[in-house]
Each structure stands twice: as C-alpha cells, then as structure tokens.
Design a protein around this motif. Structure first.
Motif, short mmCIF file in Angstrom:
data_model
loop_
_atom_site.label_atom_id
_atom_site.label_comp_id
_atom_site.label_asym_id
_atom_site.label_seq_id
_atom_site.Cartn_x
_atom_site.Cartn_y
_atom_site.Cartn_z
N ASP A 116 51.99 32.29 42.89
CA ASP A 116 50.68 31.67 43.39
C ASP A 116 50.75 30.38 43.75
O ASP A 116 49.83 29.89 44.62
CB ASP A 116 49.50 32.10 42.61
N SER A 117 51.54 29.53 42.86
CA SER A 117 51.46 27.90 42.83
C SER A 117 52.34 27.57 43.76
O SER A 117 52.34 26.39 44.13
CB SER A 117 51.66 27.62 41.55
N ASN A 149 53.64 35.24 37.82
CA ASN A 149 52.77 35.61 38.84
C ASN A 149 52.03 34.21 39.16
O ASN A 149 51.51 34.03 40.32
CB ASN A 149 51.67 36.62 38.17
N ILE A 150 51.65 33.28 38.05
CA ILE A 150 51.24 32.07 38.24
C ILE A 150 51.97 31.31 39.12
O ILE A 150 51.50 30.74 40.04
CB ILE A 150 50.94 31.32 36.66
N GLY A 190 47.79 27.69 33.47
CA GLY A 190 47.50 28.73 34.34
C GLY A 190 46.84 29.91 33.84
O GLY A 190 45.85 30.66 34.67
N VAL A 191 46.71 30.12 32.62
CA VAL A 191 45.84 31.41 31.90
C VAL A 191 44.32 30.87 31.82
O VAL A 191 44.18 29.99 31.04
CB VAL A 191 46.19 31.97 30.54
N LYS A 192 43.29 31.19 32.49
CA LYS A 192 42.00 30.71 32.67
C LYS A 192 41.13 31.64 31.77
O LYS A 192 40.16 30.99 30.88
CB LYS A 192 41.48 30.76 34.04
N ILE A 208 44.26 34.42 35.96
CA ILE A 208 45.30 33.32 36.05
C ILE A 208 44.89 32.55 37.26
O ILE A 208 44.21 32.98 38.19
CB ILE A 208 46.61 33.85 36.37
N THR A 266 41.85 31.77 41.67
CA THR A 266 42.45 32.35 40.62
C THR A 266 42.37 33.75 40.84
O THR A 266 41.73 34.30 42.30
CB THR A 266 41.19 32.40 39.56
N LYS A 295 46.01 29.04 40.05
CA LYS A 295 47.12 28.46 40.90
C LYS A 295 47.41 27.04 39.92
O LYS A 295 46.26 26.40 39.59
CB LYS A 295 46.84 28.39 42.08
N LEU A 296 48.40 26.63 39.79
CA LEU A 296 48.74 25.32 39.15
C LEU A 296 48.61 24.16 40.18
O LEU A 296 49.10 24.46 41.60
CB LEU A 296 50.20 25.31 38.54
#
Length: 136
Positions: A121-122, A117-118, A88-90, A22, A7, A24-25
C-alpha cells in the motif's frame, strides 16, 4: 495527500477472526524502515568480520557467472519488519495492546503478511512517463 489517512482492514492468516487495520507508511517512515534494515545488515556483516571475511569465502579461481537479468527488488526484504509494523498497524481486534512487544510476538507468517500488505500500500506508484514505460 496524507499517508496517515489511508487505511484498510485485513485478517490474519493464522486467525481470520482477528481484523487488523493497517495504514500506508509516509515517505519518512519507509525511509526509516529501510535505514533500520540497512543498519542491521551492516551490523551482521561486521559481526562476521567485515568485507575481508566475506571476500575470503569466495574462490578466486571459480568461473565468473553470467550477470543475472535485473529483477525488481522485494520491498519486504529491504525494510525492517518491526519498523513497518510499528508504523503501519493502526488497530486490531486482538485482546492485546499494539506495541513493539506484541508486534514482536506475532507469528512470523502474520508479521510478514501484515508487513507485505503495508508495504504494498505504501510503495509509490509510477508517476513519470519514463517510469510507466519501464513498468509496461
């Protein structure tokens, strides 16, 4: 090893006072977001009359265009934004719960910013020698 453990925090473009965590998926979440996007595209095509309607828009006498140089696909355009946000939004500092309704109510610029952004990162990094050579 586990995507759910990766995250980071970002701030919203429309309100820098709001911090969003956020994550990572996982590969499965990315696949689900891509599938949702594909289904939406197929539904839209069917509502327009299918491939026959799409083909009727083209002029058979038009000159054939030269093939364009390959361009890397934009992951944002290939994934369903709401699915990416839901997965992705935590956490966030906004005074609202995180759910589909509140994520759907985000300003478009904030939703796109978070989703991009998610996804950044993913997306998997080049791991094979051939992939590294294609990136360089």
């Amino acid at each position: 090893m586990f995507a759910s453990k990766v995250t980071r925090e970002v701030t919203l473009p429309s309100d820098p006072a709001v911090t969003v965590t956020i994550g990572k998926l996982s590969w499965l979440q990315r696949r689900d977001a891509a599938t949702a996007s594909q289904r939406a595209s197929m539904k839209a095509l069917a509502e327009m009359g299918g491939m026959a309607a799409l083909n009727s828009l083209s002029d058979p006498n038009a000159p054939k265009a030269e093939p364009a140089a390959p361009v890397a696909a934009d992951p944002f355009l290939l994934h369903d934004t709401l699915t990416v946000l839901v997965c992705g939004v935590k956490a966030w500092t906004a005074d609202a719960p995180i759910n589909k309704d509140t994520l759907s109510d985000l300003l478009e610029e904030d939703a796109e910013y978070l989703a991009r952004n998610i996804l950044a990162d993913s997306m998997p990094k080049a791991t094979l020698e051939a992939d590294r050579k294609n990136v360089d």
